[in-house]
Enzyme design. Structure first.
Site, PDB file in Angstrom:
ATOM      1  N   HIS A  78       0.816  -1.208   0.000  1.00  0.00           N
ATOM      2  CA  HIS A  78       0.000   0.000   0.000  1.00  0.00           C
ATOM      3  C   HIS A  78       0.855   1.266   0.000  1.00  0.00           C
ATOM      4  O   HIS A  78       1.997   1.263   0.473  1.00  0.00           O
ATOM      5  CB  HIS A  78      -0.937   0.006   1.198  1.00  0.00           C
ATOM      6  CG  HIS A  78      -2.029  -1.014   1.089  1.00  0.00           C
ATOM      7  ND1 HIS A  78      -2.999  -1.162   2.042  1.00  0.00           N
ATOM      8  CD2 HIS A  78      -2.309  -1.938   0.136  1.00  0.00           C
ATOM      9  CE1 HIS A  78      -3.825  -2.120   1.689  1.00  0.00           C
ATOM     10  NE2 HIS A  78      -3.421  -2.620   0.526  1.00  0.00           N
ATOM     11  N   GLU A  80       0.657   4.006   1.756  1.00  0.00           N
ATOM     12  CA  GLU A  80       1.056   4.461   3.083  1.00  0.00           C
ATOM     13  C   GLU A  80       2.267   3.677   3.578  1.00  0.00           C
ATOM     14  O   GLU A  80       3.209   4.254   4.125  1.00  0.00           O
ATOM     15  CB  GLU A  80      -0.090   4.281   4.099  1.00  0.00           C
ATOM     16  CG  GLU A  80      -1.370   4.992   3.744  1.00  0.00           C
ATOM     17  CD  GLU A  80      -2.391   4.088   3.060  1.00  0.00           C
ATOM     18  OE1 GLU A  80      -3.580   4.174   3.422  1.00  0.00           O
ATOM     19  OE2 GLU A  80      -1.997   3.314   2.173  1.00  0.00           O
ATOM     20  N   CYS A 116      -6.389   1.159   5.427  1.00  0.00           N
ATOM     21  CA  CYS A 116      -6.829  -0.135   5.947  1.00  0.00           C
ATOM     22  C   CYS A 116      -6.288  -0.302   7.371  1.00  0.00           C
ATOM     23  O   CYS A 116      -5.426   0.461   7.821  1.00  0.00           O
ATOM     24  CB  CYS A 116      -6.361  -1.264   5.035  1.00  0.00           C
ATOM     25  SG  CYS A 116      -4.585  -1.606   5.131  1.00  0.00           S
TER      26      CYS A 116
END
Length: 160
Positions: A78, A80, A116
């Site tokens: 991801h 991030e 998430c």
């Protein structure tokens, strides 16, 4: 008219997401501290592995897995996480993470994207204090990471 700082950094995060290699959704993240960009990250396969756009195949799509579920089956790291991996902890303490996303099927910007649960844990441990996400148009949302700590979504309701 001069763009405000939050939208300035969100615009940069939108540019970063253009490097993403996911066939479903691409995200761009930048970490900013003291008005300096510390690092950037986008959605993509780990270094050296084939990307979904090169394979022309998304495992989660093929298995008809709904959005937001079974991330462990995804090839991508991801945005991030990639931004956090590229920064030193001392540069992230008290920093802000800016996040923008695009749905690759429709091409539209994802309004109010959220990290998430795995990325939330990384953001908390990195010492990042705020997450700013793109809303509709030039609107944005600011989340104080402390709220993720206090409102622990990993606990069942009876233990909160």
């Amino acid at each position: 008219m001069r763009v405000d700082k939050e939208n300035y950094y969100l615009d940069i995060a939108e540019t970063v997401l253009e490097r993403g290699t996911c066939l479903r959704r691409n995200y761009g993240a930048i970490i900013v501290k003291n008005d300096e960009i510390v690092s950037t990250g986008y959605s993509g396969a780990p270094r050296g592995r084939q990307n979904c756009i090169n394979l022309g195949y998304c495992r989660r799509d093929a298995l008809q897995i709904p959005s937001g579920e079974r991330y462990e089956l995804c090839r991508s790291v991801h945005a991030e996480a990639n931004a956090i991996i590229s920064a030193s902890r001392r540069d992230m303490l008290g920093a802000t993470l800016y996040l923008a996303g695009r749905d690759m099927k429709s091409g539209s910007i994802i309004e109010s994207p959220s990290s998430c649960s795995m990325c939330r844990r990384l953001i908390i441990n990195a010492g990042i204090s705020r997450v700013v996400t793109r809303g509709e148009g030039r609107n944005y949302q600011i989340t104080n990471v402390e709220d993720w700590i206090v409102n622990d979504d990993s606990l069942p309701e009876n233990l909160k």
